[in-house]
Design an enzyme around this catalytic site. Sequence first.
Site, PDB file in Angstrom:
ATOM      1  N   THR B 146       0.870  -1.188   0.000  1.00  0.00           N
ATOM      2  CA  THR B 146       0.000   0.000   0.000  1.00  0.00           C
ATOM      3  C   THR B 146       0.903   1.232   0.000  1.00  0.00           C
ATOM      4  O   THR B 146       1.338   1.670  -1.055  1.00  0.00           O
ATOM      5  CB  THR B 146      -0.958   0.022   1.215  1.00  0.00           C
ATOM      6  OG1 THR B 146      -0.224  -0.208   2.409  1.00  0.00           O
ATOM      7  CG2 THR B 146      -2.029  -1.037   1.053  1.00  0.00           C
ATOM      8  N   LYS B 172       3.730  -6.870   4.012  1.00  0.00           N
ATOM      9  CA  LYS B 172       3.520  -5.478   3.624  1.00  0.00           C
ATOM     10  C   LYS B 172       3.582  -4.610   4.877  1.00  0.00           C
ATOM     11  O   LYS B 172       3.326  -5.078   5.995  1.00  0.00           O
ATOM     12  CB  LYS B 172       2.213  -5.297   2.853  1.00  0.00           C
ATOM     13  CG  LYS B 172       0.912  -5.621   3.533  1.00  0.00           C
ATOM     14  CD  LYS B 172       0.354  -4.552   4.419  1.00  0.00           C
ATOM     15  CE  LYS B 172       0.150  -3.253   3.661  1.00  0.00           C
ATOM     16  NZ  LYS B 172      -0.417  -2.229   4.631  1.00  0.00           N
ATOM     17  N   THR B 183       0.285  -7.574  13.348  1.00  0.00           N
ATOM     18  CA  THR B 183       1.070  -6.446  12.890  1.00  0.00           C
ATOM     19  C   THR B 183       1.480  -6.529  11.431  1.00  0.00           C
ATOM     20  O   THR B 183       2.645  -6.649  11.139  1.00  0.00           O
ATOM     21  CB  THR B 183       2.353  -6.312  13.718  1.00  0.00           C
ATOM     22  OG1 THR B 183       2.039  -6.462  15.069  1.00  0.00           O
ATOM     23  CG2 THR B 183       2.992  -4.976  13.518  1.00  0.00           C
ATOM     24  N   GLU B 267       6.399   4.242   7.481  1.00  0.00           N
ATOM     25  CA  GLU B 267       6.088   5.529   6.871  1.00  0.00           C
ATOM     26  C   GLU B 267       6.994   6.613   7.444  1.00  0.00           C
ATOM     27  O   GLU B 267       6.969   6.887   8.635  1.00  0.00           O
ATOM     28  CB  GLU B 267       4.604   5.854   7.103  1.00  0.00           C
ATOM     29  CG  GLU B 267       3.707   4.951   6.258  1.00  0.00           C
ATOM     30  CD  GLU B 267       2.249   4.959   6.656  1.00  0.00           C
ATOM     31  OE1 GLU B 267       1.437   4.475   5.864  1.00  0.00           O
ATOM     32  OE2 GLU B 267       1.931   5.444   7.755  1.00  0.00           O
ATOM     33  N   ASN B 389       0.577  10.683   6.469  1.00  0.00           N
ATOM     34  CA  ASN B 389      -0.666  10.351   7.157  1.00  0.00           C
ATOM     35  C   ASN B 389      -1.635  11.513   7.294  1.00  0.00           C
ATOM     36  O   ASN B 389      -2.783  11.323   7.693  1.00  0.00           O
ATOM     37  CB  ASN B 389      -0.353   9.732   8.514  1.00  0.00           C
ATOM     38  CG  ASN B 389       0.128   8.310   8.331  1.00  0.00           C
ATOM     39  OD1 ASN B 389      -0.627   7.459   7.875  1.00  0.00           O
ATOM     40  ND2 ASN B 389       1.397   8.070   8.631  1.00  0.00           N
ATOM     41  N   THR B 394      -5.607   6.598   4.098  1.00  0.00           N
ATOM     42  CA  THR B 394      -5.043   5.243   3.959  1.00  0.00           C
ATOM     43  C   THR B 394      -5.799   4.275   4.837  1.00  0.00           C
ATOM     44  O   THR B 394      -6.326   4.655   5.850  1.00  0.00           O
ATOM     45  CB  THR B 394      -3.565   5.221   4.384  1.00  0.00           C
ATOM     46  OG1 THR B 394      -3.458   5.767   5.684  1.00  0.00           O
ATOM     47  CG2 THR B 394      -2.714   5.991   3.419  1.00  0.00           C
TER      48      THR B 394
END
Lengths: 394, 394
Positions: B146, B172, B183, B267, B389, B394
């Site tokens: 993603t 992922k 997780t 991220e 974010n 997302t």
Amino acid sequence: VAVGVCYPAGFAAAAAGAGMKPAGDDVALLVSDRPAAAAGVFTRNRVAAAPVLVSRAQIAGGSARAVVTNSGLANACTGRRGLDDAWSMVAATADALGLPAGQVLVASTGVIGRPLPIDDVTAAIAAAAGRLDPDGGAAAAEAIRTTDAFAKTAAIEVELSAGSVRIGGMAKGAGMIRPDMATTLAQITTDAAVAPDALSALLRAAIDVSFNAISVDGCTSTNDCVFALANGASGTTVAGEEDVQTFGRALTAVASDLARQVVRDGEGTTRVCTFTVTGAGDDRAARTAARAVAENVLVKCAMHGGDPNWGRIVQAVGGALPGPVPLALDVSIEGIQVCSAGAAIPHDEHALEAAVQGPELEYEVTLAGSGAETEVFFSDLSYEYVRVNAEYTT
Amino acid sequence: VAVGVCYPAGFAAAAAGAGMKPAGDDVALLVSDRPAAAAGVFTRNRVAAAPVLVSRAQIAGGSARAVVTNSGLANACTGRRGLDDAWSMVAATADALGLPAGQVLVASTGVIGRPLPIDDVTAAIAAAAGRLDPDGGAAAAEAIRTTDAFAKTAAIEVELSAGSVRIGGMAKGAGMIRPDMATTLAQITTDAAVAPDALSALLRAAIDVSFNAISVDGCTSTNDCVFALANGASGTTVAGEEDVQTFGRALTAVASDLARQVVRDGEGTTRVCTFTVTGAGDDRAARTAARAVAENVLVKCAMHGGDPNWGRIVQAVGGALPGPVPLALDVSIEGIQVCSAGAAIPHDEHALEAAVQGPELEYEVTLAGSGAETEVFFSDLSYEYVRVNAEYTT
């Protein structure tokens, strides 16, 4: 004019500098001109700073005449020397004011793990004692700031059956703010006469829905303490159920005002949110859900970006509450319901997106069960929060 | 070449697109050419996505031949329709591969609260089934991304007493990552023959020190699941205590490799930290302390800024562990001890500051008590995390 802690009769304050902050005064004195009942609530962090340990001991007697506060250095993780320094601050204040040492409370805020320049601090205490002023509340509120953008004060006058009394206060932010007792330094004064036990109970009740219902970053400071001093200078005593309730509401209003200022002035805050959880059957579960959302970095980033990402709200609630799957919850953002019994429901996405662009937001979650309702007031997570906390040792 | 989930014999994979991501394939198939033992570990979030509920039911029998995964949409908070869609993915996969529906697992990752374009998804499943390839592991790993910056695969060959076996995997990231089962999405394959119960026990043990010992943002996803498939295509059975241990170590190595890639690709990650807690008397307290630091936004901001702010580490530990005051803890950063028994100790501040400028850090905390040691691997909190974010749903 008398603002904040000097708004009630019989209180004076002053500030002086000891070089612990890059600029400005960093030592504040708050003094009552007569004996005062005192109550305190302290951080639950086990790495409690020296002034927390000292003030917890000092306040056991239920009275205090003075509070000495320094900013810039926390006097935490400073071992034996830190305790000596905190007691030296107490002694210097008592000496300068001609008070018994047992009547002085001490608080510190700032960088952890560095010793105080104690000679400079005691000199600043003496200097501040020489300029005590019934109009010194603003200077004191200024002196306890660290990364705060503005000084935080509050004041209210309230009518009781026997006359009016005043309540004032000051607080500092702006990081290590979470709802876990007592979340910041704050000092609240009143010229009402209140018995120490009653003052303590009313302070705890007020904190429960104010300083314990806010979050900036979910971090519990090593130095948090909230003090309340009641000196009776108004001549009015808080007695009788109705007056106690009226006074308690006013004390809560001052504490809530200060607590909300702390969030609005949170490091990097660009938006604030009032989040209400209803249902859940019991207070504990409702509070757990409220905190989980208020401290969730994905929720806070979405809030910062003006993104009505309610999936992150349900993720935060679902991750925090133990129990069976699935969790049937309703979610509303700015009054627009987006989720019913755990499933998305049709809504006007454009209206929703427009609704979350403002500076003040409201989220609501309803869980199964009745009876509990809790509210938390929190800030977003912005680039500026990261910058402040990445670039400076605080 | 066969990478990731296709490294072990008898597995094939493929990907196809259904338009759920802005670009690239978003449906992945993983298939064993023969019956396989299967084990799974699922998110503890009570807002569990539809594919989590379906796969939990499917895996109860201990065997599976295929896994279908989509990215872009989470199929979470999608109610009755979401369950129907997850079952439709299972049915479409079974149809396309000529398998019983009970042999298909399903996983999803992406935006919460939006329905799948199920006709496009089932068409993509059929397309992927038509291009299954023993070299398709890379394409499948790519399709489950993603916000991940790179596809995450791992592979290892291990010698057992009766011959060598292979283990492969893919995972992922890169947000909603915290150590609370499981997780992330991850799929691990092996051509060893392993009984379902043993596979499940070994998978849980491996996850405990890998996916359950990492944190990007402290958020537990609604969609986490880790599957393991063991098809025995190598002809070698895992049996006997020594082989079980050897195989378990290899499985753990693959899981740890994937989990650490998830953190490195978190991220906005610019630095990663291995944080070790020793002492504390029991595992639970040590883990609580480890998580508190790994999820503390002030610690993570300081780490991002190259600031050796150990006061935030003690604040996080002290705020997380119940018990008496003061908490006597030792703290070391990059091998330099900065705090002993809760008090700062002299150290070379320039050396310390220089030591935290690199991309990989080590923090250590020692608490009173013996026996427990735990490790967590986590990322910093950067401007980029906030940007990713705040700006994207997302």
